[in-house]
Design an enzyme around this catalytic site. Structure first.
Site, PDB file in Angstrom:
ATOM      1  N   CYS A 161      41.974  32.567  38.266  1.00 46.66           N
ATOM      2  CA  CYS A 161      41.663  33.982  38.033  1.00 46.66           C
ATOM      3  C   CYS A 161      40.181  34.274  37.807  1.00 46.66           C
ATOM      4  O   CYS A 161      39.794  35.439  37.768  1.00 46.66           O
ATOM      5  CB  CYS A 161      42.471  34.500  36.843  1.00 46.66           C
ATOM      6  SG  CYS A 161      44.227  34.161  36.991  1.00 46.66           S
ATOM      7  N   HIS A 300      39.171  40.645  30.449  1.00 52.05           N
ATOM      8  CA  HIS A 300      40.095  39.985  31.382  1.00 52.05           C
ATOM      9  C   HIS A 300      41.441  40.698  31.289  1.00 52.05           C
ATOM     10  O   HIS A 300      42.058  41.006  32.304  1.00 52.05           O
ATOM     11  CB  HIS A 300      40.207  38.501  31.040  1.00 52.05           C
ATOM     12  CG  HIS A 300      41.025  37.726  32.019  1.00 52.05           C
ATOM     13  ND1 HIS A 300      40.752  37.717  33.367  1.00 52.05           N
ATOM     14  CD2 HIS A 300      42.121  36.932  31.848  1.00 52.05           C
ATOM     15  CE1 HIS A 300      41.637  36.946  33.985  1.00 52.05           C
ATOM     16  NE2 HIS A 300      42.480  36.473  33.096  1.00 52.05           N
ATOM     17  N   GLU A 311      41.724  36.897  23.679  1.00 52.90           N
ATOM     18  CA  GLU A 311      40.478  37.555  24.075  1.00 52.90           C
ATOM     19  C   GLU A 311      39.947  38.447  22.954  1.00 52.90           C
ATOM     20  O   GLU A 311      38.740  38.495  22.715  1.00 52.90           O
ATOM     21  CB  GLU A 311      40.698  38.371  25.347  1.00 52.90           C
ATOM     22  CG  GLU A 311      39.417  38.950  25.916  1.00 52.90           C
ATOM     23  CD  GLU A 311      39.560  39.488  27.332  1.00 52.90           C
ATOM     24  OE1 GLU A 311      38.528  39.797  27.952  1.00 52.90           O
ATOM     25  OE2 GLU A 311      40.713  39.600  27.814  1.00 52.90           O
ATOM     26  N   LYS A 332      43.020  46.194  34.857  1.00 51.76           N
ATOM     27  CA  LYS A 332      44.230  45.594  35.423  1.00 51.76           C
ATOM     28  C   LYS A 332      45.463  46.434  35.125  1.00 51.76           C
ATOM     29  O   LYS A 332      46.493  46.289  35.786  1.00 51.76           O
ATOM     30  CB  LYS A 332      44.418  44.168  34.883  1.00 51.76           C
ATOM     31  CG  LYS A 332      43.435  43.144  35.433  1.00 51.76           C
ATOM     32  CD  LYS A 332      43.791  41.745  34.960  1.00 51.76           C
ATOM     33  CE  LYS A 332      42.832  40.694  35.528  1.00 51.76           C
ATOM     34  NZ  LYS A 332      41.506  40.733  34.870  1.00 51.76           N
ATOM     35  N   HIS A 337      46.711  42.371  38.771  1.00 48.73           N
ATOM     36  CA  HIS A 337      45.895  41.159  38.733  1.00 48.73           C
ATOM     37  C   HIS A 337      45.726  40.608  40.138  1.00 48.73           C
ATOM     38  O   HIS A 337      46.664  40.063  40.719  1.00 48.73           O
ATOM     39  CB  HIS A 337      46.575  40.123  37.830  1.00 48.73           C
ATOM     40  CG  HIS A 337      45.656  39.047  37.353  1.00 48.73           C
ATOM     41  ND1 HIS A 337      44.493  38.705  38.014  1.00 48.73           N
ATOM     42  CD2 HIS A 337      45.730  38.205  36.279  1.00 48.73           C
ATOM     43  CE1 HIS A 337      43.899  37.717  37.367  1.00 48.73           C
ATOM     44  NE2 HIS A 337      44.625  37.401  36.312  1.00 48.73           N
ATOM     45  N   PHE A 397      43.806  30.148  34.362  1.00 46.80           N
ATOM     46  CA  PHE A 397      44.573  28.919  34.301  1.00 46.80           C
ATOM     47  C   PHE A 397      43.660  27.784  34.776  1.00 46.80           C
ATOM     48  O   PHE A 397      42.860  27.953  35.701  1.00 46.80           O
ATOM     49  CB  PHE A 397      45.797  28.982  35.213  1.00 46.80           C
ATOM     50  CG  PHE A 397      46.944  29.776  34.655  1.00 46.80           C
ATOM     51  CD1 PHE A 397      46.926  30.277  33.369  1.00 46.80           C
ATOM     52  CD2 PHE A 397      48.072  30.003  35.424  1.00 46.80           C
ATOM     53  CE1 PHE A 397      47.997  31.000  32.851  1.00 46.80           C
ATOM     54  CE2 PHE A 397      49.156  30.722  34.932  1.00 46.80           C
ATOM     55  CZ  PHE A 397      49.114  31.215  33.640  1.00 46.80           C
TER      56      PHE A 397
END
Length: 424
Positions: A161, A300, A311, A332, A337, A397
């Site tokens: 990502c 994010h 976060e 998002k 995403h 990830f």
């Protein structure tokens, strides 16, 4: 280190077929998340996604179209807009000093899915002749290089990502240290194939469908968030050495002034406060900025239970008590995403938001989460006369955390710190 301007923007995504449409939709809080094709609905537990409208026949001749996976189609369409907005003619480019830097998390997913379906589902002994060329991860970057005859580095980054944030950051590094004068940088992703959707479902990270309004299923930082929504599309930026841009009277949408990267080492899917905070701190150091000089943060903000709490804590670690005074947005919530392309799209939206002095909203935040207690600009855009410097976060990830520092064109802070003239 040389200054690096952003002189071109291009996008095709669930929010629109170009950069302006994408920004207008994000600012208005219009969601691009919808139910997927009826053929998929009965086969998926989370049959929603952010779909980008692209008909290959509108952009490519049939012979070329047969060689392009959807991920490469998106990349080429976005790069054409970016080049047009940059007012760049191919004859103006030093082709040896112009590079292509593209991020993608899943490459030609549709092509690979179709190949597996033919081989294992239909028991065919053949796949499409161009399967390798369409499915390979570096295809989008390769096609952009071919389109414009660019002989500089053509590089593909795949860090899940954070892929396109890494791509933009690495392009910035090459230009700022003098290796290149120009770069097309960004990301492209086309993960809405049946196989990809089922694979993501297996991780239990996708959002439950909001039965009252499927388009509101992604709810970053809200207590009732349940996961992320996959989406497709591309965003490409033209990065250009400042004096090079000034010399040709290029439009300047803003600057990239810093880039930081750090890695989580606890678990391959579990984010860490330490890793995210380290990436933000590294980006500030690269930009030679104090945390007090950041006006807003593009989060994010995936809408997963783990990311949003982590976060929030990472922002508090970096900014201390001032974290409560910083506006934080997750777009998002409306575009979903885009995996490896998300960072570039969000960077583009940040730059356009600063141009318009507008903080973009985090939509569908109706139920406050006590663990997410910062200012997430809930449910409506907000005007701000002091929106000059932003962080844009991308976490992934595999643990690759990447952060960009962006500045508005014409920022008074730039005038105080730097002597080069500005072009707006």
């Amino acid at each position: 280190m040389r200054r690096v301007a952003v002189t071109g923007l291009g996008a095709i995504c669930p929010l629109g077929s170009d950069a302006q449409q994408a920004y207008d939709s994000a600012a208005a809080g219009r969601s691009g998340i919808h139910c997927l094709d009826e053929a998929l609905v009965s086969r998926l537990g989370s049959p929603i996604g952010g779909i980008a409208t692209l008909f290959a026949a509108d952009h490519f001749d049939p012979a070329k179209s047969r060689m392009l996976d959807r991920v490469s189609q998106f990349a080429l369409v976005a790069s054409r807009e970016a080049m047009s907005r940059a007012a760049l003619e191919v004859t103006q480019i030093d082709h040896a000093r112009t590079g292509v830097f593209i991020g993608t998390g899943m490459g030609g997913a549709h092509t690979m899915d179709e190949g597996y379906a033919a081989l294992y589902g239909e028991r065919s002994e053949r796949v499409k002749p161009f399967t390798v060329l369409m499915g390979m991860y570096n295809a989008p970057a390769a096609w952009i290089s071919l389109e414009y005859g660019l002989r500089g580095p053509s590089l593909t980054y795949s860090s899940a990502c954070s892929s396109s944030t890494v791509a933009v950051g690495e392009a910035w590094l090459r230009i700022s240290r003098g290796d290149l004068d120009l770069a097309l940088a960004g990301g492209s992703e086309a993960p809405l194939s049946y196989g990809s959707l089922k694979a993501w479902e297996a991780l239990h990270t996708l959002a439950a469908v909001d039965k009252s309004d499927p388009s509101a299923s992604c709810k970053p930082f809200s207590k009732d968030r349940s996961g992320m929504v996959l989406a497709e599309g591309a965003a490409i930026l033209v990065l250009e050495e400042w004096e090079h841009a000034i010399s040709r009277n290029a439009p300047i949408y803003g600057e990239v002034v810093g880039y930081g990267i750090a890695t989580d080492i606890g678990h391959i899917t579990r984010p860490s406060v330490e890793g995210q905070a380290a990436a933000m701190t590294a980006a500030l150091a690269a930009a030679q900025l104090d945390p007090s000089e950041i006006d807003a943060i593009n989060a994010h903000g995936t809408g997963t239970p783990a990311n949003d709490v982590t976060e929030t804590a990472a922002v508090k670690t970096v900014f201390g008590a001032r974290a409560y005074d910083i506006a934080i947005s997750s777009t998002k919530s409306v575009h979903g995403h885009l995996l490896g392309a998300s960072g570039a799209l969000e960077c583009l939206l940040c730059l356009m938001g600063m141009q318009n002095q507008t903080l973009l909203p985090t939509m569908h935040l109706s139920t406050p989460d006590p663990a997410c207690d910062l200012d997430y600009v809930p449910n409506a855009a907000r005007k701000s006369a002091s929106l000059l410097t932003m962080l844009s976060n991308s976490f992934a990830f595999g643990g690759t955390n990447a952060v960009l520092v962006l500045r508005a064109a014409g920022s008074a802070r730039i005038l105080r710190r730097l002597k080069s003239p500005l072009c707006i």
